[in-house]
Design a protein around this motif. Structure first.
Motif: not given
Length: 123
Positions: A49-57
């Motif tokens: 994971l290199t770009a955390p955010g609010a979504f869940s791949p």
């Protein structure tokens, strides 16, 4: 020296992608499909994971043709896991990672590490 391949949306990986290193962004909710595993020496995939955010791949096996088994090390604890879907849960931490290696034609081994509780899940 090869550069990691960035995954930012729905992706279908092939057996020829085995040995690949992939970065994952939580910029949206999408699925990464792995091919059915092979037996023998097996195939492997590494996701970071290199770009955390609010979504869940999520990571699944195309057609649901295999099960994930292994260990998720999270926030000072260890979770033995089995299931068919791995998820980088929203608001993950940079460096969260999942290593996947085939064990048999219907089984993938998983080693995952996250510094946040329940930031990588299996279901």
């Amino acid at each position: 020296q090869a550069t990691a391949v960035a995954i930012t949306g729905a992706t279908v990986l092939k057996l020829s992608d085995s040995g690949g290193v992939f970065t994952v962004a939580q910029s949206s909710t999408y699925d990464i499909d792995l091919p059915s595993p092979t037996s023998g020496a097996g195939c492997s995939y590494y996701f970071s994971l290199t770009a955390p955010g609010a979504f869940s791949p999520t990571i699944t096996v195309d057609g649901g043709a295999a099960t994930f088994v292994g260990t998720i090390v999270e926030d000072n604890s260890c979770v033995v896991c089995t299931g068919s879907t791995l998820t980088f849960v929203g608001t993950g931490v940079i460096g969260d990672n999942i290593e996947i290696r085939s064990l048999a034609t219907n089984l993938y081994s998983v080693r995952a590490f996250t510094s946040g509780a329940s930031k990588i899940t299996i279901s």
